[in-house]
Design an enzyme around this catalytic site. Structure first.
Site, PDB file in Angstrom:
ATOM      1  N   LYS A   1      66.585  -8.694  53.475  1.00 15.71           N
ATOM      2  CA  LYS A   1      65.986  -7.431  52.829  1.00 15.71           C
ATOM      3  C   LYS A   1      66.627  -6.566  52.324  1.00 15.71           C
ATOM      4  O   LYS A   1      67.222  -6.233  51.505  1.00 15.71           O
ATOM      5  CB  LYS A   1      64.743  -6.689  53.749  1.00 15.71           C
ATOM      6  CG  LYS A   1      63.478  -7.353  53.871  1.00 15.71           C
ATOM      7  CD  LYS A   1      62.508  -6.272  54.329  1.00 15.71           C
ATOM      8  CE  LYS A   1      60.991  -6.874  54.542  1.00 15.71           C
ATOM      9  NZ  LYS A   1      60.131  -6.455  55.928  1.00 15.71           N
TER      10      LYS A   1
ATOM     11  N   ASP B   1      68.959  -3.941  65.490  1.00 15.01           N
ATOM     12  CA  ASP B   1      66.929  -4.418  65.330  1.00 15.01           C
ATOM     13  C   ASP B   1      67.285  -3.530  66.598  1.00 15.01           C
ATOM     14  O   ASP B   1      67.371  -3.170  67.441  1.00 15.01           O
ATOM     15  CB  ASP B   1      66.456  -5.433  65.381  1.00 15.01           C
ATOM     16  CG  ASP B   1      64.964  -5.393  66.302  1.00 15.01           C
ATOM     17  OD1 ASP B   1      64.422  -4.350  66.519  1.00 15.01           O
ATOM     18  OD2 ASP B   1      64.451  -6.584  67.034  1.00 15.01           O
TER      19      ASP B   1
ATOM     20  N   SER C   1      64.563  13.615  61.884  1.00 17.67           N
ATOM     21  CA  SER C   1      64.103  13.570  63.102  1.00 17.67           C
ATOM     22  C   SER C   1      62.799  13.963  61.707  1.00 17.67           C
ATOM     23  O   SER C   1      62.500  13.168  60.728  1.00 17.67           O
ATOM     24  CB  SER C   1      63.842  14.521  63.661  1.00 17.67           C
ATOM     25  OG  SER C   1      62.697  14.946  64.623  1.00 17.67           O
TER      26      SER C   1
ATOM     27  N   TYR D   1      53.827   8.993  67.432  1.00 20.44           N
ATOM     28  CA  TYR D   1      55.360   9.277  66.449  1.00 20.44           C
ATOM     29  C   TYR D   1      56.064  10.870  66.385  1.00 20.44           C
ATOM     30  O   TYR D   1      56.642  10.839  67.047  1.00 20.44           O
ATOM     31  CB  TYR D   1      54.296   9.729  65.055  1.00 20.44           C
ATOM     32  CG  TYR D   1      55.277   9.666  63.801  1.00 20.44           C
ATOM     33  CD1 TYR D   1      56.557   8.416  63.752  1.00 20.44           C
ATOM     34  CD2 TYR D   1      54.983  10.705  62.902  1.00 20.44           C
ATOM     35  CE1 TYR D   1      56.968   8.990  62.942  1.00 20.44           C
ATOM     36  CE2 TYR D   1      56.452  10.691  61.938  1.00 20.44           C
ATOM     37  CZ  TYR D   1      57.508  10.073  61.608  1.00 20.44           C
ATOM     38  OH  TYR D   1      57.916  10.490  61.051  1.00 20.44           O
TER      39      TYR D   1
ATOM     40  N   LYS E   1      59.896  11.621  67.553  1.00 16.55           N
ATOM     41  CA  LYS E   1      60.155  12.791  66.352  1.00 16.55           C
ATOM     42  C   LYS E   1      61.365  14.043  67.022  1.00 16.55           C
ATOM     43  O   LYS E   1      62.363  14.485  67.197  1.00 16.55           O
ATOM     44  CB  LYS E   1      59.727  13.144  65.644  1.00 16.55           C
ATOM     45  CG  LYS E   1      59.559  11.752  63.911  1.00 16.55           C
ATOM     46  CD  LYS E   1      60.519  11.596  63.115  1.00 16.55           C
ATOM     47  CE  LYS E   1      61.228  10.442  64.274  1.00 16.55           C
ATOM     48  NZ  LYS E   1      62.206   9.843  62.922  1.00 16.55           N
TER      49      LYS E   1
END
Length: 311
Positions: free
Chosen positions: A64, A86, A169, A198, A202
């Site tokens: 990619k 990774d 963030s 999530y 953040k």
């Protein structure tokens, strides 16, 4: 209520005062952008290449990344360099840093731009951490830690005496505090939704970036966390399609999404913003109150150090 109102204000920001054309010439600058094969990361690389920086595209998939690098060469005439990273595998993070340091002796700007959002809850990192916290926070912390001596050395010889670490963030950081027992898999983590996890990751980005600012500002490090805005990227790929289609009505393009971090990473005046939080488009903005608490910053930093000490 105040936090939610400030998020609303960030969702519909005024026109930007900063444009890509305002980026200074970056000849001689060496920069890493994580998650740079797509979305905001890729758009960030495009602008950096167009202003003559040497840029490393740090991403998991070489295939990619190669497609992105070819595409970027077509649009800028400049070639970025692939760096295999990774963030969900701490050994891979160490290998990526070693690979970079075998090629370069300086690093002017590190954009910690990669992120995962709302993956299936049973997905964990290779090391058993919550996938969102492990990738978004712990992986980036370790990568930054390994590159920090080079960043500090670069700052010493830079004309402005600075090197920058820019951390992407989200406005979602206001939605969740840090619950340390949920960073790894276990009963406490299983009680949280993917959206909770999530938001927590953040928030972790902000807390960690502000603690980096406190610890290393005196050594020339400029650490700036930011909300890039509500942007149309493939980050939302795990969302239900009906939600995605509603959300798309309120999203901005990736060109807008890259603006705030490009400002933080390249604008000469942004070297004065160590420990500040930016919101769209390249403006100072509010964070959760507890995200700025040095006690929480220290506790998170010590936890992160503990996780990587034997890699």
């Amino acid at each position: 209520m105040g936090s939610h109102l400030s998020v609303l204000g960030q969702s519909f920001p005024p026109k930007p005062n900063f444009r890509v054309d305002d980026i200074p010439d970056l000849t001689g600058k060496v920069i890493i952008v994580t998650g740079a094969n797509t979305g905001i990361g890729k758009e960030t690389v495009k602008a950096l290449l167009a202003h003559n920086a040497k840029v490393y595209v740090a991403a998991r998939s070489e295939e990619k990344a190669d497609v992105a690098i070819k595409d970027l060469k077509g649009s800028t005439g400049k070639e970025a360099i692939f760096l295999k990273l990774d963030l969900g595998d701490l050994k891979s993070v160490k290998s990526a840093a070693e690979e970079y340091l075998s090629k370069e002796t300086k690093l002017d700007v590190l954009f910690n731009s990669a992120g995962v959002m709302f993956p299936p809850k049973d997905l964990l990192t290779n090391d058993g951490y919550d996938l969102q916290f492990g990738t978004n926070v712990l992986g980036h912390f370790y990568f930054t830690k390994l590159l920090l001596p080079t960043l500090i050395a670069t700052a010493k010889s830079a004309p402005d005496g600075k090197a920058r670490v820019i951390t992407t963030s989200s406005s979602a950081h206001v939605l969740s505090g840090l619950t340390f027992s949920t960073f790894k898999d276990g009963p406490a983590r299983k009680k949280l939704s993917t959206a909770d996890l999530y938001g927590q990751s953040k928030n972790g980005n902000v807390v960690q970036a502000l603690e980096l600012a406190r610890r290393y500002g005196s050594e020339g490090i400029v650490s700036i966390p930011l909300n890039p805005g509500n942007i149309k990227t493939d980050l939302a790929r795990h969302m239900p399609s009906f939600l995605r289609s509603i959300l798309n009505l309120f999203l901005y393009d990736v060109e807008h999404g890259a603006l705030t971090q490009l400002y933080a990473g390249t604008a000469p005046e942004a070297v004065e913003l160590n420990g500040k939080y930016l919101v769209p488009w390249a403006r100072l903005g509010p964070t959760r109150k507890d995200a700025r608490d040095p006690k929480i910053g220290e506790a998170l930093w010590e936890w992160l150090e503990e996780q990587v000490k034997d890699i």
